[in-house]
Design an enzyme around this catalytic site. Structure first.
Site, PDB file in Angstrom:
ATOM      1  CB  CYS A   1     -66.547 -35.543 -48.342  1.00 39.70           C
ATOM      2  SG  CYS A   1     -66.537 -37.260 -48.923  1.00 39.70           S
ATOM      3  CB  SER A  28     -43.909 -13.851 -39.542  1.00 39.36           C
ATOM      4  OG  SER A  28     -44.498 -14.878 -40.334  1.00 39.36           O
ATOM      5  CG  ASP A  31     -58.567 -18.047 -35.149  1.00 41.73           C
ATOM      6  OD1 ASP A  31     -57.433 -17.668 -34.810  1.00 41.73           O
ATOM      7  OD2 ASP A  31     -59.415 -17.283 -35.665  1.00 41.73           O
ATOM      8  CG  HIS A  72     -53.761 -19.500 -45.243  1.00 40.19           C
ATOM      9  ND1 HIS A  72     -52.742 -18.990 -44.468  1.00 40.19           N
ATOM     10  CD2 HIS A  72     -53.434 -19.188 -46.530  1.00 40.19           C
ATOM     11  CE1 HIS A  72     -51.837 -18.418 -45.251  1.00 40.19           C
ATOM     12  NE2 HIS A  72     -52.241 -18.509 -46.501  1.00 40.19           N
TER      13      HIS A  72
HETATM   14  P1  OAD Z   1     -46.427 -16.400 -37.595  1.00 37.10           P
HETATM   15  O1  OAD Z   1     -46.332 -17.211 -36.360  1.00 37.10           O
HETATM   16  O2  OAD Z   1     -45.508 -16.674 -38.746  1.00 37.10           O
HETATM   17  O3  OAD Z   1     -46.214 -14.857 -37.212  1.00 37.10           O
HETATM   18  C1  OAD Z   1     -46.894 -14.317 -36.113  1.00 37.10           C
HETATM   19  C2  OAD Z   1     -46.588 -12.836 -36.083  1.00 37.10           C
HETATM   20  O4  OAD Z   1     -47.384 -12.244 -35.079  1.00 37.10           O
HETATM   21  C3  OAD Z   1     -45.127 -12.541 -35.742  1.00 37.10           C
HETATM   22  O5  OAD Z   1     -44.686 -11.442 -36.535  1.00 37.10           O
HETATM   23  C4  OAD Z   1     -45.209 -12.126 -34.259  1.00 37.10           C
HETATM   24  O6  OAD Z   1     -44.201 -11.159 -33.934  1.00 37.10           O
HETATM   25  C5  OAD Z   1     -46.570 -11.487 -34.215  1.00 37.10           C
HETATM   26  N1  OAD Z   1     -47.237 -11.517 -32.918  1.00 37.10           N
HETATM   27  C6  OAD Z   1     -47.176 -12.458 -31.963  1.00 37.10           C
HETATM   28  N2  OAD Z   1     -47.981 -12.117 -30.927  1.00 37.10           N
HETATM   29  C7  OAD Z   1     -48.563 -10.932 -31.271  1.00 37.10           C
HETATM   30  C8  OAD Z   1     -49.492 -10.054 -30.653  1.00 37.10           C
HETATM   31  N3  OAD Z   1     -50.009 -10.314 -29.438  1.00 37.10           N
HETATM   32  N4  OAD Z   1     -49.859  -8.920 -31.300  1.00 37.10           N
HETATM   33  C9  OAD Z   1     -49.354  -8.627 -32.524  1.00 37.10           C
HETATM   34  N5  OAD Z   1     -48.467  -9.416 -33.181  1.00 37.10           N
HETATM   35  C10 OAD Z   1     -48.089 -10.544 -32.550  1.00 37.10           C
HETATM   36  O7  OAD Z   1     -47.948 -16.470 -38.106  1.00 37.10           O
HETATM   37  P2  OAD Z   1     -48.507 -16.019 -39.519  1.00 37.10           P
HETATM   38  O8  OAD Z   1     -47.747 -14.842 -40.050  1.00 37.10           O
HETATM   39  O9  OAD Z   1     -49.969 -15.873 -39.380  1.00 37.10           O
HETATM   40  O10 OAD Z   1     -50.240 -20.944 -43.226  1.00 37.10           O
HETATM   41  O11 OAD Z   1     -48.200 -17.304 -40.443  1.00 37.10           O
HETATM   42  C11 OAD Z   1     -48.621 -17.224 -41.799  1.00 37.10           C
HETATM   43  C12 OAD Z   1     -48.957 -18.614 -42.257  1.00 37.10           C
HETATM   44  O12 OAD Z   1     -47.851 -19.501 -42.016  1.00 37.10           O
HETATM   45  C13 OAD Z   1     -50.115 -19.270 -41.535  1.00 37.10           C
HETATM   46  O13 OAD Z   1     -51.364 -18.853 -42.023  1.00 37.10           O
HETATM   47  C14 OAD Z   1     -49.877 -20.739 -41.858  1.00 37.10           C
HETATM   48  C15 OAD Z   1     -48.372 -20.820 -41.708  1.00 37.10           C
HETATM   49  O14 OAD Z   1     -47.810 -21.697 -42.646  1.00 37.10           O
HETATM   50  C16 OAD Z   1     -50.901 -22.121 -43.512  1.00 37.10           C
HETATM   51  O15 OAD Z   1     -51.189 -22.908 -42.627  1.00 37.10           O
HETATM   52  C17 OAD Z   1     -51.225 -22.296 -44.950  1.00 37.10           C
END
Ligand code: OAD
Length: 252
Positions: free
Chosen positions: A134, A196, A111, A126
């Site tokens: 393109c 996560s 973002d 990512h």
């Molecule tokens: P997730 O949605 O898997 O995990 C979000 C984490 O943030 C969880 O552990 C929540 O408990 C925590 N969380 C939510 N709100 C929060 C807050 N206000 N403060 C602190 N923590 C909070 O997202 P990611 O771990 O980023 O990859 O996912 C990893 C990757 O999975 C992404 O980059 C994407 C997806 O596949 C690609 O698109 C290649």
């Protein structure tokens, strides 16, 4: 240990650190109104099946639907603002760089809110929604019309435009993981925030840091597979915890 005590401990580690790496995930942008991927109900993937949208095969089969979905995310991100977690991380970078400590922010987020908050020593593992590529020449484009006039959008080079994000099954941007791993192996403090810790290779950085002897810290809303292994695990909102951590540095 209480959250207050953990925040103080983390601030003390930051005061002594010579080299810090921070890994962020969607949880850091949640308080900006951007849905995370896996949080139940609001999670982006809860409403969509990633295999239907976030893969090269999905794009090849239906480029109009895939580019429309990503353009909707691009537009919603453009309407969001960085939050206190992003700002605290930019302030942390400046404080560490000012005292000649090294710092790298490794983000899984696409973002660009870390950029908007002023972070500079940054690796986007990512990719980003703000850059489209393109399919014919590989040339990257930014500052494109929002929304696109048609789906799939056409590139000035004669191909189609695809989002500059990493899809499932794709390689990470060239050099990004190497830069993240090199910094992680050399750091003395590693902080995972709002992820996560289930998507590799990014999630593997936490154990890489531990093996390299760094103090490991996790700040997340709910426990993750990494929570039991880190040295300090803080449950809470990044937008609340991080400003308190940075504010507590230097005995603040
Ligand atoms: P997730 O949605 O898997 O995990 C979000 C984490 O943030 C969880 O552990 C929540 O408990 C925590 N969380 C939510 N709100 C929060 C807050 N206000 N403060 C602190 N923590 C909070 O997202 P990611 O771990 O980023 O990859 O996912 C990893 C990757 O999975 C992404 O980059 C994407 C997806 O596949 C690609 O698109 C290649």
């Amino acid at each position: 240990m209480s959250t207050d005590a953990d925040i103080s401990r983390l601030a003390e580690h930051l005061d002594r650190a010579r080299s810090v790496v921070v890994l962020t995930g969607a949880g850091v942008s949640a308080e900006s109104g951007i849905p995370t991927f896996r949080d139940a109900l609001t999670g982006l993937w809860a409403r969509y099946d990633p295999t239907e949208l976030a893969t090269p095969e999905a794009f090849a089969a239906d480029p109009a639907t895939v580019t429309r979905w990503y353009d909707e995310r691009r537009q919603s991100v453009a309407r969001c603002e960085q939050n206190p977690a992003h700002e605290a991380l930019a302030n942390l970078e400046r404080a560490l760089v000012d005292r000649d400590a090294s710092f790298l922010l490794v983000t899984q987020n696409v973002d660009r809110l870390h950029h908007r908050a002023g972070s500079e020593r940054l690796v986007e593992l990512h990719g980003t929604l703000c850059v489209w590529r393109c399919t014919k020449t590989g040339r990257e484009f930014e500052d494109l019309p929002m929304p696109f006039e048609e789906y799939p959008p056409k590139s000035a080079d004669g191909g189609l435009l695809r989002p500059g994000v990493v899809w499932f099954g794709e390689q990470l941007p060239h050099g990004a993981m190497e830069r993240a791993e090199d910094a992680t192996m050399a750091c003395d403090l590693f902080i995972s925030i709002g992820t996560s810790a289930v998507v590799y290779p990014a999630a593997g950085l936490i154990s890489t840091a531990a093996r390299a002897g760094a103090t490991t810290v996790e700040i997340t809303l709910e426990p993750t597979p990494a929570s039991g292994a880190v040295d300090i695990s803080i449950l809470g909102k990044a937008g609340e915890i991080m400003p308190r951590v940075v504010g507590a540095m230097g005995g603040g």
